[in-house]
Design a protein around this motif. Structure first.
Motif, short mmCIF file in Angstrom:
data_model
loop_
_atom_site.label_atom_id
_atom_site.label_comp_id
_atom_site.label_asym_id
_atom_site.label_seq_id
_atom_site.Cartn_x
_atom_site.Cartn_y
_atom_site.Cartn_z
N MET A 142 52.11 40.39 -13.48
CA MET A 142 52.76 40.52 -14.90
C MET A 142 51.90 39.84 -16.03
O MET A 142 51.87 40.45 -17.18
CB MET A 142 54.04 40.23 -14.66
CG MET A 142 54.96 41.18 -14.04
SD MET A 142 56.82 40.61 -13.60
CE MET A 142 57.26 39.77 -15.20
N LEU A 143 51.38 38.74 -15.78
CA LEU A 143 50.75 37.83 -16.92
C LEU A 143 49.37 38.37 -16.97
O LEU A 143 48.54 38.02 -17.87
CB LEU A 143 50.89 36.49 -16.48
CG LEU A 143 52.15 35.74 -16.67
CD1 LEU A 143 52.15 34.46 -16.14
CD2 LEU A 143 52.81 35.73 -18.20
N GLY A 144 49.00 39.39 -16.13
CA GLY A 144 47.51 39.63 -16.13
C GLY A 144 46.47 38.78 -15.58
O GLY A 144 45.17 38.95 -15.78
N LEU A 145 46.83 37.67 -14.81
CA LEU A 145 46.30 36.68 -14.24
C LEU A 145 45.91 37.10 -12.72
O LEU A 145 45.04 36.19 -12.26
CB LEU A 145 46.88 35.56 -14.30
CG LEU A 145 47.21 35.02 -15.57
CD1 LEU A 145 48.11 33.71 -15.60
CD2 LEU A 145 45.87 34.78 -16.49
N ASP A 146 46.30 37.99 -11.99
CA ASP A 146 45.92 38.19 -10.81
C ASP A 146 44.53 38.47 -10.17
O ASP A 146 44.20 38.18 -9.27
CB ASP A 146 46.89 39.43 -10.07
CG ASP A 146 46.74 40.71 -10.81
OD1 ASP A 146 46.69 40.71 -12.09
OD2 ASP A 146 46.63 41.73 -10.06
N PRO A 147 43.63 39.14 -11.21
CA PRO A 147 42.38 39.06 -10.79
C PRO A 147 41.37 37.92 -10.52
O PRO A 147 40.49 37.87 -10.08
CB PRO A 147 41.57 39.91 -11.98
CG PRO A 147 42.81 40.47 -12.52
CD PRO A 147 43.94 39.66 -12.32
N GLN A 148 42.38 37.01 -10.96
CA GLN A 148 41.49 35.39 -11.11
C GLN A 148 41.67 34.87 -9.51
O GLN A 148 40.78 33.73 -9.27
CB GLN A 148 42.36 34.51 -12.04
CG GLN A 148 42.16 34.91 -13.44
CD GLN A 148 40.88 34.83 -14.17
OE1 GLN A 148 39.85 34.31 -13.67
NE2 GLN A 148 40.66 35.85 -14.87
N PHE A 149 42.37 35.52 -8.76
CA PHE A 149 42.76 34.85 -7.43
C PHE A 149 42.56 35.64 -6.32
O PHE A 149 42.82 36.89 -6.59
CB PHE A 149 44.12 34.21 -7.43
CG PHE A 149 44.45 33.37 -8.46
CD1 PHE A 149 44.06 32.16 -8.47
CD2 PHE A 149 45.19 33.78 -9.63
CE1 PHE A 149 44.45 31.14 -9.75
CE2 PHE A 149 45.59 33.06 -10.58
CZ PHE A 149 45.20 31.78 -10.62
N ASP A 150 42.11 34.99 -5.38
CA ASP A 150 42.34 35.95 -3.89
C ASP A 150 43.68 35.49 -3.30
O ASP A 150 43.81 34.19 -2.90
CB ASP A 150 40.95 35.64 -3.15
CG ASP A 150 39.73 36.05 -3.70
OD1 ASP A 150 39.98 37.11 -4.20
OD2 ASP A 150 38.73 35.57 -3.35
N TYR A 151 44.11 36.50 -2.92
CA TYR A 151 45.56 36.22 -2.39
C TYR A 151 45.70 36.44 -0.86
O TYR A 151 45.04 37.31 -0.24
CB TYR A 151 46.70 37.16 -2.84
CG TYR A 151 46.74 36.95 -4.24
CD1 TYR A 151 47.53 36.11 -4.94
CD2 TYR A 151 46.52 37.82 -5.33
CE1 TYR A 151 47.95 35.78 -6.43
CE2 TYR A 151 46.55 37.73 -6.65
CZ TYR A 151 47.12 36.73 -6.95
OH TYR A 151 47.35 36.66 -8.44
#
Length: 104
Positions: free
Chosen positions: A83-92
């Motif tokens: 939701m914050l647009g930060l998910d592409p920064q990490f591998d989950y």
């Protein structure tokens, strides 16, 4: 990075700076060795505050391209970062074992 004083702590204003100061040096200490992967296990997290997000983003910025930052977290935390647009920064990953054994 979890527990009573971890980044999952219920963050009262007077407590947040202490939490950040506690975890930031630990993350920077690991990243100073330039590992190929940094795994941040948030599975025990019950409260995901802006301080926690700050610690994660600081890790990504400090890691640069030399270290892949992997996050082990449940769907609610992943959703918050999305939701914050930060998910592409990490591998989950769902488990720490998966995060540690996945190819870099």
């Amino acid at each position: 990075m979890a527990g009573e004083d971890g980044i999952d702590a219920a963050c009262q204003p007077q407590k947040c700076p202490r939490i950040y100061r506690r975890h930031r040096p630990a993350v920077h200490g690991v990243l100073a060795e330039a590992p190929p992967v940094l795994v941040m296990d948030l599975t025990g997290t019950v409260f995901f505050s802006s301080v926690a997000i700050g610690v994660l983003m600081d890790a990504v910025l400090t890691a640069g391209e030399r270290t892949c930052v992997r996050v082990v977290a449940a769907r609610p935390i992943r959703r918050t970062l999305q939701m914050l647009g930060l998910d592409p920064q990490f591998d989950y990953f769902d488990t720490t074992q998966e995060a540690l054994t996945a190819p870099a």
